[in-house]
Design a protein around this motif. Sequence first.
Motif, PDB file in Angstrom:
ATOM      1  N   ARG A   5     -17.468   6.440  13.589  1.00 27.36           N
ATOM      2  CA  ARG A   5     -16.500   5.683  12.808  1.00 27.36           C
ATOM      3  C   ARG A   5     -15.092   6.220  12.997  1.00 27.36           C
ATOM      4  O   ARG A   5     -14.124   5.481  13.005  1.00 27.36           O
ATOM      5  N   TYR A   6     -14.960   7.514  13.155  1.00 31.29           N
ATOM      6  CA  TYR A   6     -13.643   8.056  13.463  1.00 31.29           C
ATOM      7  C   TYR A   6     -13.130   7.500  14.785  1.00 31.29           C
ATOM      8  O   TYR A   6     -11.933   7.251  14.933  1.00 31.29           O
ATOM      9  N   VAL A   7     -14.007   7.297  15.744  1.00 27.58           N
ATOM     10  CA  VAL A   7     -13.594   6.702  17.003  1.00 27.58           C
ATOM     11  C   VAL A   7     -13.068   5.287  16.765  1.00 27.58           C
ATOM     12  O   VAL A   7     -12.068   4.884  17.350  1.00 27.58           O
ATOM     13  N   HIS A   8     -13.715   4.543  15.888  1.00 27.82           N
ATOM     14  CA  HIS A   8     -13.221   3.200  15.571  1.00 27.82           C
ATOM     15  C   HIS A   8     -11.817   3.269  14.980  1.00 27.82           C
ATOM     16  O   HIS A   8     -10.953   2.458  15.328  1.00 27.82           O
ATOM     17  N   LEU A   9     -11.592   4.230  14.107  1.00 30.23           N
ATOM     18  CA  LEU A   9     -10.273   4.358  13.498  1.00 30.23           C
ATOM     19  C   LEU A   9      -9.232   4.787  14.526  1.00 30.23           C
ATOM     20  O   LEU A   9      -8.070   4.379  14.448  1.00 30.23           O
ATOM     21  N   ASP A  10      -9.624   5.609  15.483  1.00 28.68           N
ATOM     22  CA  ASP A  10      -8.707   5.950  16.567  1.00 28.68           C
ATOM     23  C   ASP A  10      -8.329   4.698  17.352  1.00 28.68           C
ATOM     24  O   ASP A  10      -7.180   4.534  17.768  1.00 28.68           O
ATOM     25  N   GLY A  11      -9.300   3.809  17.566  1.00 33.48           N
ATOM     26  CA  GLY A  11      -8.992   2.552  18.236  1.00 33.48           C
ATOM     27  C   GLY A  11      -8.010   1.708  17.443  1.00 33.48           C
ATOM     28  O   GLY A  11      -7.100   1.094  18.009  1.00 33.48           O
ATOM     29  N   LEU A  12      -8.168   1.679  16.126  1.00 33.09           N
ATOM     30  CA  LEU A  12      -7.215   0.952  15.280  1.00 33.09           C
ATOM     31  C   LEU A  12      -5.833   1.574  15.350  1.00 33.09           C
ATOM     32  O   LEU A  12      -4.816   0.862  15.356  1.00 33.09           O
ATOM     33  N   GLY A  57       1.689  -3.259  12.547  1.00 34.44           N
ATOM     34  CA  GLY A  57       1.306  -1.910  12.942  1.00 34.44           C
ATOM     35  C   GLY A  57       1.488  -0.906  11.824  1.00 34.44           C
ATOM     36  O   GLY A  57       0.631  -0.049  11.591  1.00 34.44           O
ATOM     37  N   VAL A  58       2.601  -1.017  11.096  1.00 30.82           N
ATOM     38  CA  VAL A  58       2.864  -0.087   9.991  1.00 30.82           C
ATOM     39  C   VAL A  58       1.829  -0.256   8.893  1.00 30.82           C
ATOM     40  O   VAL A  58       1.297   0.722   8.353  1.00 30.82           O
ATOM     41  N   ALA A  59       1.530  -1.515   8.536  1.00 27.99           N
ATOM     42  CA  ALA A  59       0.525  -1.754   7.492  1.00 27.99           C
ATOM     43  C   ALA A  59      -0.830  -1.199   7.914  1.00 27.99           C
ATOM     44  O   ALA A  59      -1.557  -0.616   7.100  1.00 27.99           O
ATOM     45  N   LEU A  60      -1.175  -1.367   9.182  1.00 23.75           N
ATOM     46  CA  LEU A  60      -2.448  -0.841   9.678  1.00 23.75           C
ATOM     47  C   LEU A  60      -2.465   0.681   9.613  1.00 23.75           C
ATOM     48  O   LEU A  60      -3.463   1.298   9.207  1.00 23.75           O
ATOM     49  N   PHE A  61      -1.358   1.312   9.990  1.00 20.50           N
ATOM     50  CA  PHE A  61      -1.260   2.772   9.881  1.00 20.50           C
ATOM     51  C   PHE A  61      -1.430   3.225   8.428  1.00 20.50           C
ATOM     52  O   PHE A  61      -2.134   4.207   8.142  1.00 20.50           O
ATOM     53  N   LEU A 199       3.859   2.327  -0.590  1.00 20.11           N
ATOM     54  CA  LEU A 199       2.816   3.262  -1.015  1.00 20.11           C
ATOM     55  C   LEU A 199       1.548   2.536  -1.461  1.00 20.11           C
ATOM     56  O   LEU A 199       0.435   3.034  -1.267  1.00 20.11           O
ATOM     57  N   SER A 200       1.709   1.357  -2.033  1.00 21.50           N
ATOM     58  CA  SER A 200       0.544   0.634  -2.524  1.00 21.50           C
ATOM     59  C   SER A 200      -0.424   0.293  -1.399  1.00 21.50           C
ATOM     60  O   SER A 200      -1.635   0.171  -1.635  1.00 21.50           O
ATOM     61  N   PHE A 201       0.068   0.148  -0.173  1.00 18.97           N
ATOM     62  CA  PHE A 201      -0.828  -0.166   0.937  1.00 18.97           C
ATOM     63  C   PHE A 201      -1.662   1.048   1.338  1.00 18.97           C
ATOM     64  O   PHE A 201      -2.797   0.889   1.805  1.00 18.97           O
ATOM     65  N   LEU A 202      -1.137   2.236   1.157  1.00  8.83           N
ATOM     66  CA  LEU A 202      -1.959   3.430   1.382  1.00  8.83           C
ATOM     67  C   LEU A 202      -3.056   3.528   0.326  1.00  8.83           C
ATOM     68  O   LEU A 202      -4.195   3.885   0.638  1.00  8.83           O
ATOM     69  N   LEU A 261      -1.211  -9.933   6.041  1.00  5.99           N
ATOM     70  CA  LEU A 261      -2.526 -10.560   5.911  1.00  5.99           C
ATOM     71  C   LEU A 261      -3.415 -10.238   7.112  1.00  5.99           C
ATOM     72  O   LEU A 261      -4.604  -9.922   6.952  1.00  5.99           O
ATOM     73  N   ILE A 262      -2.857 -10.307   8.302  1.00  6.41           N
ATOM     74  CA  ILE A 262      -3.643 -10.022   9.499  1.00  6.41           C
ATOM     75  C   ILE A 262      -4.041  -8.553   9.546  1.00  6.41           C
ATOM     76  O   ILE A 262      -5.169  -8.208   9.933  1.00  6.41           O
ATOM     77  N   ALA A 263      -3.127  -7.655   9.150  1.00 10.96           N
ATOM     78  CA  ALA A 263      -3.449  -6.222   9.155  1.00 10.96           C
ATOM     79  C   ALA A 263      -4.621  -5.920   8.230  1.00 10.96           C
ATOM     80  O   ALA A 263      -5.548  -5.184   8.590  1.00 10.96           O
ATOM     81  N   ILE A 264      -4.602  -6.492   7.016  1.00 13.82           N
ATOM     82  CA  ILE A 264      -5.698  -6.250   6.069  1.00 13.82           C
ATOM     83  C   ILE A 264      -6.995  -6.836   6.604  1.00 13.82           C
ATOM     84  O   ILE A 264      -8.065  -6.200   6.526  1.00 13.82           O
ATOM     85  N   ALA A 265      -6.928  -8.053   7.167  1.00  8.73           N
ATOM     86  CA  ALA A 265      -8.136  -8.686   7.704  1.00  8.73           C
ATOM     87  C   ALA A 265      -8.704  -7.891   8.874  1.00  8.73           C
ATOM     88  O   ALA A 265      -9.927  -7.679   8.958  1.00  8.73           O
ATOM     89  N   VAL A 266      -7.845  -7.450   9.771  1.00  2.00           N
ATOM     90  CA  VAL A 266      -8.298  -6.667  10.921  1.00  2.00           C
ATOM     91  C   VAL A 266      -8.915  -5.353  10.467  1.00  2.00           C
ATOM     92  O   VAL A 266      -9.966  -4.927  10.984  1.00  2.00           O
ATOM     93  N   PHE A 267      -8.302  -4.712   9.487  1.00  2.00           N
ATOM     94  CA  PHE A 267      -8.811  -3.427   9.014  1.00  2.00           C
ATOM     95  C   PHE A 267     -10.194  -3.589   8.385  1.00  2.00           C
ATOM     96  O   PHE A 267     -11.124  -2.815   8.680  1.00  2.00           O
TER      97      PHE A 267
END
Length: 423
Positions: A5-12, A57-61, A199-202, A261-267
């Motif tokens: 799963r960490y590998v998946h997060l590295d891909g994200l 990208g920022v939201a995904l991070f 901060l709320s997104f973290l 919206l796309i960042a949350i859906a992708v995550f």
Amino acid sequence: MTRQRYVHLDGLRAIAALAVMVEHLFGDLLRQAPAATGPMSLAARATVENLSLGRFGVALFFLISGFVVPFSIQGERPLRHFAISRLFRLYPALWLALAVLATATWLSGDAAPIVAVLANMTMAPPLFGQPWLSPIYWTLFVELVFYVLVALLFAAGGLRNIGALLGVSLCMIATTVLPVQLRVHGAAALPVQYLGLHLSFLFLGLLLRLWLVERRPGATLPALILGLAQLAAVLAVAPFSLARGDNFIMEGLKPVVSAYLIAIAVFIAAVRLERPRSALLARIGLISYAMYLFHGPVNAAVYRAMPLTGRLGDLATMLVCIGLTLALSQLVHHAVERPMIRLGRRIASRREGAAHQASKPPAEGEGRGKQDDSRATAPVEADHGAHASDRALTTIIGTAIASVMLSWLVLLGYVAWKIADLL
């Protein structure tokens, strides 16, 4: 979480870093050739008008950090271990990037003030009223504040308290929305900041972990409530931000909302489906922090030889920027990040080991002399050889940290002097 799963997060992380890089490349193109009508200009304009890749990208991070970082607080002295690991993970590479930026500005004849450089080295220049040497780095302060809040929640026993997490998150959103609405309706001229909303997104990433991975009862509804509150908050502050031109809503409401919206859906999809399963993306994800820090200086250097024009040839320029950034980031990761991360872990583990050993009572029948004898017969030469490099690295990084701490004290003194001068 498993290693897979960490590998998946590295891909994200790789996807997020590449999205931010493409956004900045397109933005540079539109600024350098605003009147161009070539195919690359049309592609860049169509992209930024419909989807903010940078905000995606920022939201995904942010979601990834909230998902992972709080749960690295562990060990016998968890907060000490957490602080040391974050310090050695983030600051050395940042200081190297700031040195590159400061040198570049000095060579260009527009040297950055020493006060600004010192403030940037703290990762919190807004606290000192100083700008970032690179505006790209603004997310670092958001992460730093999140680390402090997470540490406080852990100390208070609320890191897995779903109600507390939702309450803190909604309060963070309110610190952004309320001042905006009070200004819009002429009720009060409070200072406006978007830190709370970011901060709320973290915290959303944290709640999503409790829901999707830990399967905590009652985590689903708070995560959904927080997501809807964030959407409502973005819609509420968007007209004010666009009118003021403060860069929170830069390209327009549509591309920013689409990005979130796309960042949350992708995550969520990535966590549920354990995707992406790509060794290449995982490798890029490991160097994503260095990519974030160094792609700006690399792009600026490439533009000197290959300026952007809006024509199809810009594709080659962008590929050169991305390729050089990947190469430099790989070098920084191996030469700076990995050694410093290992050093931080060793320092933290030694402190924990020393504290654990000091807390252990001597075994029955063991005297002081017996302990001393066993120590005297230890293989000193082997231990010395194994830890010589560690001591050298500790000396180097310790000197650097001491220098920075001294610089912070000087900076605080300067700020106090300026305040006294104004009074």
